[in-house]
Design an enzyme around this catalytic site. Sequence first.
Site, PDB file in Angstrom:
ATOM      1  N   LYS A   1     -14.991  -4.259   5.904  1.00 18.41           N
ATOM      2  CA  LYS A   1     -14.462  -5.091   4.825  1.00 18.41           C
ATOM      3  C   LYS A   1     -15.410  -6.226   4.473  1.00 18.41           C
ATOM      4  O   LYS A   1     -16.367  -6.506   5.205  1.00 18.41           O
ATOM      5  CB  LYS A   1     -13.108  -5.668   5.218  1.00 18.41           C
ATOM      6  CG  LYS A   1     -13.176  -6.607   6.413  1.00 18.41           C
ATOM      7  CD  LYS A   1     -11.830  -7.267   6.679  1.00 18.41           C
ATOM      8  CE  LYS A   1     -11.921  -8.180   7.889  1.00 18.41           C
ATOM      9  NZ  LYS A   1     -10.761  -9.037   8.057  1.00 18.41           N
TER      10      LYS A   1
ATOM     11  N   ARG B   1       7.098 -11.322   5.467  1.00 14.30           N
ATOM     12  CA  ARG B   1       6.712 -11.391   6.877  1.00 14.30           C
ATOM     13  C   ARG B   1       7.575 -12.476   7.504  1.00 14.30           C
ATOM     14  O   ARG B   1       7.699 -13.568   6.955  1.00 14.30           O
ATOM     15  CB  ARG B   1       5.237 -11.804   7.031  1.00 14.30           C
ATOM     16  CG  ARG B   1       4.266 -11.059   6.133  1.00 14.30           C
ATOM     17  CD  ARG B   1       3.718  -9.795   6.761  1.00 14.30           C
ATOM     18  NE  ARG B   1       2.991  -9.021   5.749  1.00 14.30           N
ATOM     19  CZ  ARG B   1       1.693  -9.181   5.459  1.00 14.30           C
ATOM     20  NH1 ARG B   1       0.973 -10.052   6.131  1.00 14.30           N
ATOM     21  NH2 ARG B   1       1.126  -8.449   4.533  1.00 14.30           N
TER      22      ARG B   1
ATOM     23  N   HIS C   1      -8.532  -1.511  -0.438  1.00 11.04           N
ATOM     24  CA  HIS C   1      -7.538  -2.561  -0.672  1.00 11.04           C
ATOM     25  C   HIS C   1      -8.314  -3.780  -1.148  1.00 11.04           C
ATOM     26  O   HIS C   1      -9.372  -4.075  -0.595  1.00 11.04           O
ATOM     27  CB  HIS C   1      -6.842  -2.999   0.610  1.00 11.04           C
ATOM     28  CG  HIS C   1      -6.247  -1.886   1.416  1.00 11.04           C
ATOM     29  ND1 HIS C   1      -4.903  -1.648   1.465  1.00 11.04           N
ATOM     30  CD2 HIS C   1      -6.815  -0.954   2.210  1.00 11.04           C
ATOM     31  CE1 HIS C   1      -4.670  -0.634   2.274  1.00 11.04           C
ATOM     32  NE2 HIS C   1      -5.811  -0.185   2.747  1.00 11.04           N
TER      33      HIS C   1
ATOM     34  N   GLN D   1       1.295 -10.837  -3.448  1.00 10.22           N
ATOM     35  CA  GLN D   1      -0.139 -10.579  -3.413  1.00 10.22           C
ATOM     36  C   GLN D   1      -0.620 -10.116  -4.777  1.00 10.22           C
ATOM     37  O   GLN D   1       0.073  -9.373  -5.457  1.00 10.22           O
ATOM     38  CB  GLN D   1      -0.440  -9.478  -2.397  1.00 10.22           C
ATOM     39  CG  GLN D   1      -0.070  -9.843  -0.971  1.00 10.22           C
ATOM     40  CD  GLN D   1      -0.310  -8.695  -0.007  1.00 10.22           C
ATOM     41  OE1 GLN D   1       0.012  -7.558  -0.314  1.00 10.22           O
ATOM     42  NE2 GLN D   1      -0.859  -8.985   1.147  1.00 10.22           N
TER      43      GLN D   1
ATOM     44  N   HIS E   1      -5.296  -1.358  -5.330  1.00 10.11           N
ATOM     45  CA  HIS E   1      -5.825  -0.275  -4.507  1.00 10.11           C
ATOM     46  C   HIS E   1      -6.661   0.629  -5.381  1.00 10.11           C
ATOM     47  O   HIS E   1      -6.228   1.019  -6.459  1.00 10.11           O
ATOM     48  CB  HIS E   1      -4.684   0.496  -3.849  1.00 10.11           C
ATOM     49  CG  HIS E   1      -3.949  -0.337  -2.850  1.00 10.11           C
ATOM     50  ND1 HIS E   1      -2.768  -0.970  -3.142  1.00 10.11           N
ATOM     51  CD2 HIS E   1      -4.269  -0.699  -1.587  1.00 10.11           C
ATOM     52  CE1 HIS E   1      -2.387  -1.672  -2.083  1.00 10.11           C
ATOM     53  NE2 HIS E   1      -3.272  -1.526  -1.129  1.00 10.11           N
TER      54      HIS E   1
ATOM     55  N   CYS F   1       0.801  -1.227   0.000  1.00  6.44           N
ATOM     56  CA  CYS F   1       0.000   0.000   0.000  1.00  6.44           C
ATOM     57  C   CYS F   1       0.835   1.280   0.000  1.00  6.44           C
ATOM     58  O   CYS F   1       0.559   2.178  -0.791  1.00  6.44           O
ATOM     59  CB  CYS F   1      -0.987   0.048   1.155  1.00  6.44           C
ATOM     60  SG  CYS F   1      -1.294  -1.505   1.968  1.00  6.44           S
TER      61      CYS F   1
ATOM     62  N   ASP G   1      -2.423  -7.690  -5.606  1.00  4.68           N
ATOM     63  CA  ASP G   1      -2.866  -6.546  -4.817  1.00  4.68           C
ATOM     64  C   ASP G   1      -3.433  -5.463  -5.733  1.00  4.68           C
ATOM     65  O   ASP G   1      -2.947  -5.264  -6.833  1.00  4.68           O
ATOM     66  CB  ASP G   1      -1.642  -5.990  -4.090  1.00  4.68           C
ATOM     67  CG  ASP G   1      -1.991  -5.384  -2.755  1.00  4.68           C
ATOM     68  OD1 ASP G   1      -3.189  -5.252  -2.458  1.00  4.68           O
ATOM     69  OD2 ASP G   1      -1.064  -5.055  -1.999  1.00  4.68           O
TER      70      ASP G   1
END
Lengths: 665, 665
Positions: free
Chosen positions: B492, B386, B538, B404, B408, B357, B406
């Site tokens: 979410k 991680r 997200h 990911q 946005h 992000c 991902d």
Amino acid sequence: MINICVIKLKSGNFAKIFFMIRITLPDGSVREYEKGITGYSIAESISPRLAKEVLSITVNGEVWDITRPIDNDAKIVLHKFEDEEGQHAFWHTSAHILAEAIEAIFPGTKFGIGPTIENGFYYDIEMPEGQSLSEKDFAVINKKMLELCQQNNEVVRKDISKEEALAYFTTKGDEYKLELISELEDGTITLYSQGNFTDLCKGPHLPSTGHIKAIQILSLAGAYWRGDETRKQLTRVYGISFPKQKMLQEYLEMIEEAKKRDHRKIGKELELFHFSPKVGMGMALWLPRGTELRDRLEAWLTAELKKRNHEMVKTPHIGHVDLYKTSGHYEKYGKDSFQPIQTPAEGEAFMLKPMNCPHHVEIFKAKQYSYRDLPYRMAEFGTVYRYEQHGELHGLTRVRSFTQDDAHVFCRPDQVKDEFKSIIELIMFVYKSLGFKDYKAQISLRDPDDKTKYIGTDENWEKAEQAIQEAAHEMGLKPTIELGEAAFYGPKLDFIVKDALGRNWQLGTIQVDYNLPERFELEYKGADNLSHQPIMLHRAIFGSMERFVAVLIEHTAGKFPLWLTPDQVVLLPISEKFNDYAKKVLELLKNYDIRGKIDDRNEKIGRKIRDNELQRIPYLLVLGEKEEESGNVSVRKQGEGDIGNMSIEEFANFINDQIQKDFEK
Amino acid sequence: MINICVIKLKSGNFAKIFFMIRITLPDGSVREYEKGITGYSIAESISPRLAKEVLSITVNGEVWDITRPIDNDAKIVLHKFEDEEGQHAFWHTSAHILAEAIEAIFPGTKFGIGPTIENGFYYDIEMPEGQSLSEKDFAVINKKMLELCQQNNEVVRKDISKEEALAYFTTKGDEYKLELISELEDGTITLYSQGNFTDLCKGPHLPSTGHIKAIQILSLAGAYWRGDETRKQLTRVYGISFPKQKMLQEYLEMIEEAKKRDHRKIGKELELFHFSPKVGMGMALWLPRGTELRDRLEAWLTAELKKRNHEMVKTPHIGHVDLYKTSGHYEKYGKDSFQPIQTPAEGEAFMLKPMNCPHHVEIFKAKQYSYRDLPYRMAEFGTVYRYEQHGELHGLTRVRSFTQDDAHVFCRPDQVKDEFKSIIELIMFVYKSLGFKDYKAQISLRDPDDKTKYIGTDENWEKAEQAIQEAAHEMGLKPTIELGEAAFYGPKLDFIVKDALGRNWQLGTIQVDYNLPERFELEYKGADNLSHQPIMLHRAIFGSMERFVAVLIEHTAGKFPLWLTPDQVVLLPISEKFNDYAKKVLELLKNYDIRGKIDDRNEKIGRKIRDNELQRIPYLLVLGEKEEESGNVSVRKQGEGDIGNMSIEEFANFINDQIQKDFEK
């Protein structure tokens, strides 16, 4: 210097004996000269024209003045302005002339260092108290410099003692030179003088200033003495010079054009990439259009690699430090680079990848191989990290994180030649497809005089060196050969590509590696049922995606090949009424694999054309009432204007023919 | 416990007054009960069937035994075996039964902890001196456990003082329990007893052991007491239990099938990925076939994203620590994760990205926006890091570096609903295309009773919560609503996908975020010409490529959809004589966009068929004399055998029809 000896013969007569030395030329031929011969005289003995052009000489690996006497047998190379070593002497003398001119005009100026750079030279100076240099002063300095060149003053080299050197610059009051001398060892100090100026300098230099026919200041900048922010800021004066006035003219035009083509400028205009200090300097954020461009390049190369039986892999961007201890990269990139990433667990630390090779080696090791399974060609667009100093970062060409179009070929010794040929074929195909027509190849081999510093067997080296040369020859390359330039782990072949402005970029490389297979104990089972060590080839074509995109931008001035460019066409409805027609046309074009976008802003058509021309979109389709009624499009070519009205099918065929032609060129 | 009060009326008579409490059910309805009512009685008052099934109760957010009296007004939720809280009580009681059975059979056994896990429960035990547990003991323990269940012993909760607790376990000689108690505070200690066994336990538990109809030990493992390598290694006994015998049967079949489908096993067989301890645990090396699969998934999703007007970007894998200080991730991932990467320059440190992000936000910030420019949909296959504990790593489902899918979306508040709908449409399309037909949606909203802990205006939250629910409803989802489960930064919607073995995987997610736009001071110019803050969404569809590929492998047992599988077809020449024909066929198939490979090993055809069947290649073409003469191919379907002789065109059409049908399903 004694080069003649007079001896008394038995007959009572006297005879002169000349001491002769053997000079080996680059082609291996040997000539005998009297002891004390100079580079200039050697050149003269070869051809008067060469003598006029020769600027410096390499004597047994050291670059010398061409007026310096040679007293022993030597291997030599003569350098002209075309050679880096020739240019170095040329621009080094030019830097002294710059200093001489400034001293003449601004007496009391103090001088720091005045080295050569890739293009030209600079001198760091401290102007006399209360004075400063500005662009207004350039004309008078340029005039003075040219005058000093026209005087054709001899440049004289002198060995002096440290004491003498200190005395000279103390008298002159040059504190910077004194500081430099204080760090030198007695017996290694030389001065060079020309006209009214004497400088502390190792040389080499031109024999006289008359070689310089054109010389000019380019710009000014601030520079801390010795790069140390806590010390005085000096004025850095950049200059350039050439042996012909015409060359200066061409150079100035080139840098003017280069400024226009600067990839940082075009990258911003075309919204290709962006740097955010918050994310970190030297790490590009690829904007949507830049991502399109890069993805298309990668997809295209991937397809070509698959045709050539490469296997694509994906590896993480970090690796355990132990991996790099085994590979040797930890030692190489340890101290001055990104530091290891510690973890909460003990003894577990990772490094950002400085290279992709160790990861690929670990993939290779995941299986057993027989001689029939080789070659194994493994490719990845793999991202690596190098911590460049902040000041050395430059757009996309000097970054801290970049993606290599990396491949490793694991093969048998007898496969090296064919693999080289196949990689050369691919590299030539890629450069041609992207409009780079002018490139040269350079092969780096072992130093034949010191074979001890290389890893790998003599037999393999000889085979590989021969294979590379044969491969290059059979592929029609005319490579230059550099002896002693091979890495310790193997010989290599580099491609140096010339861009539209005549600048050279080292892009592609193919390297033989005996080291990693050894360190990682790679093996395959031979036809003899014994275990053998494969040879590893490293190769890149683009080099890094970041740098290559920068080169491509500057080479094409942002006008990418039609097949590659993010948007091939932009649709310009002349008013909102025609937005729907534009959508319809775009959908129809998609059926022909033509990609584009619509500029449906509420702007006048003139403004739309101007803005999209600046975006370097190759074709602009103007859509109004006439077009909608006939189901046609009015076509404009970027930078060239209207090229007529076409049906959508005609336009689609026109574009696709154009792409076909680009590839066939 | 006082729940009745007898008072004297003016009339001289006595009257009983029941103290009544108000119980709020999940649907918001309120019922009145006498003070001291239990969960079981509430269930009974609703329906006798429910009372039979209810296993635990949540009272004002805390999970209780269903036999525990409720003395005050409360919000409650009743839990059956289908609910996590119901299962928890069920398996927790089962763990105590396991302990009771072991103690009965092996007196003197010492007990550590016995918690529930995702599937079942375990108990860490120390066997009596000189004894050890092995698979041979399972039958007798299983028999004893079932016996204890059939006794339907009551499970009794008792609050006791620390002193009493210490005394009890000192007498019993259970040093592990004593250690646990020593760390508890007086007044918080409870014991649970059933039959002849008493355990230190917070609960909740089943009211009696008769609910358990099937119970069984699954496996043994070693486990250090309190996870500390320096302490004693105990024996961890894993078990499972169910309210019906049939459910146990199904579960055992499922885990047998799951073992066969384990993505780590299939990943190795199909050569999809590899882990090298030298590169680092938890970081996948994607082998060529796995790379093919992942690239195809990514390319396919990318094309779908572009159709839906997403902009693809590429960002580096690291970012300056300051970026994550601004975003708040530094604080969140700081201590327990990969540590910052130091550099030779002072004050410059980087972090491996824990999230994409902040990088996307920095791209957004590179330009100015008007309300007409929104929504801006930015997508990337972005890799994040991680630091999972070594012991928690598991194949591709629990890794340290993952990519990911991902995206946005930066949008205006009035666009949230349409964006949710469009993302839901995409997610449903993707799951359907990949053969996941069973999924549910879960919406997480604010805790209506404590709105202070959330960032963002009340108005925006209400709008967004309504928008999400409407969007889900209009897209035909029947989401469950979880109050108080929203993140502090926004509500979410999660997608939970059921695989072929009935296991649930949380994959897709769409989250509203008011936090990052605030922290990074994002803005756009509204129609009112004032500056406004955009909302950030997200979203991920696959979640992580690593985890998704693992789920896909286990869902399909490695038999990927035909359009996606790395090799659609393998050509099997029956002897070397037909290798050339195989090459010709492969080339012809390429013209139909069919991809495959040739097995030209010098092996018998039976062996070739067997090996390639194991590789899960969907179609096997056997090529011999008959085929070459007729220009045909003999087609075998993986796992099904011969399906006939076809011309190449027929076969190509057959494959492409098959793909078409897969998409239409």
